[in-house]
Design a protein around this motif. Structure first.
Motif, short mmCIF file in Angstrom:
data_model
loop_
_atom_site.label_atom_id
_atom_site.label_comp_id
_atom_site.label_asym_id
_atom_site.label_seq_id
_atom_site.Cartn_x
_atom_site.Cartn_y
_atom_site.Cartn_z
N THR A 1 0.72 -1.30 -0.01
CA THR A 1 -0.28 0.06 -0.05
C THR A 1 0.83 1.32 -0.21
OG1 THR A 1 -1.75 -1.20 1.33
CG2 THR A 1 -1.92 1.23 1.34
N THR A 2 0.69 2.28 -0.66
CA THR A 2 1.36 3.38 -0.68
C THR A 2 0.52 4.70 -0.31
OG1 THR A 2 0.27 4.23 -3.07
CG2 THR A 2 2.45 2.88 -3.20
N GLU B 1 -0.45 7.43 -1.74
CA GLU B 1 -1.08 7.96 -2.70
C GLU B 1 -2.45 6.98 -2.50
OE1 GLU B 1 2.05 7.38 -3.28
OE2 GLU B 1 2.81 9.46 -3.73
N ASP B 2 -2.25 5.56 -2.26
CA ASP B 2 -3.60 4.61 -2.22
C ASP B 2 -4.19 4.89 -1.14
OD1 ASP B 2 -2.55 3.32 -4.46
OD2 ASP B 2 -1.51 1.80 -3.09
N ARG C 1 -6.27 8.30 -1.53
CA ARG C 1 -7.29 8.24 -2.47
C ARG C 1 -8.50 7.55 -1.77
NH1 ARG C 1 -4.72 5.19 -5.51
NH2 ARG C 1 -3.68 6.45 -6.43
N VAL C 2 -8.24 6.86 -0.87
CA VAL C 2 -9.49 6.10 -0.36
C VAL C 2 -10.01 7.01 0.92
CG1 VAL C 2 -10.10 4.11 1.07
CG2 VAL C 2 -8.78 3.88 -0.92
N GLU D 1 0.12 -0.60 5.72
CA GLU D 1 -1.07 -1.57 5.83
C GLU D 1 -1.83 -1.21 7.18
OE1 GLU D 1 1.84 -2.26 4.79
OE2 GLU D 1 1.41 -2.70 2.59
#
Length: 75
Positions: free
Chosen positions: A2-3, A5-6, A9-10, A51
């Motif tokens: 998981t980054t 940015e990920d 975004r969520v 994570e």
């Protein structure tokens, strides 16, 4: 993996960053009232890895939804 940015975004209601010592952080955009804090809503979270931060943010989303759905529980 998981980054940052990920996660961002969520979880758009949070500011996400990684500290210079490697901890992962998130702080809410806006405020949380004292009653919501008493029910488990956090203003800022930290974790060892992305994570774990994503999991903590998902848990906060559930808590926040419960508080919003039943404001009487807060008072």
């Amino acid at each position: 993996m998981t980054t940052l940015e990920d996660i961002a975004r969520v979880h758009t209601g949070w500011i996400i960053w990684r500290s210079d010592v490697g901890r992962w952080w998130a702080t809410r955009r806006g405020t949380v009232d004292l009653d919501a804090i008493r029910l488990g809503c956090a203003m800022t979270l930290d974790a060892d890895d992305p994570e774990a931060l994503a999991a903590a943010l998902a848990a906060q989303a559930e808590i926040t939804a419960a508080v919003v759905a039943d404001p009487a529980a807060a008072g």
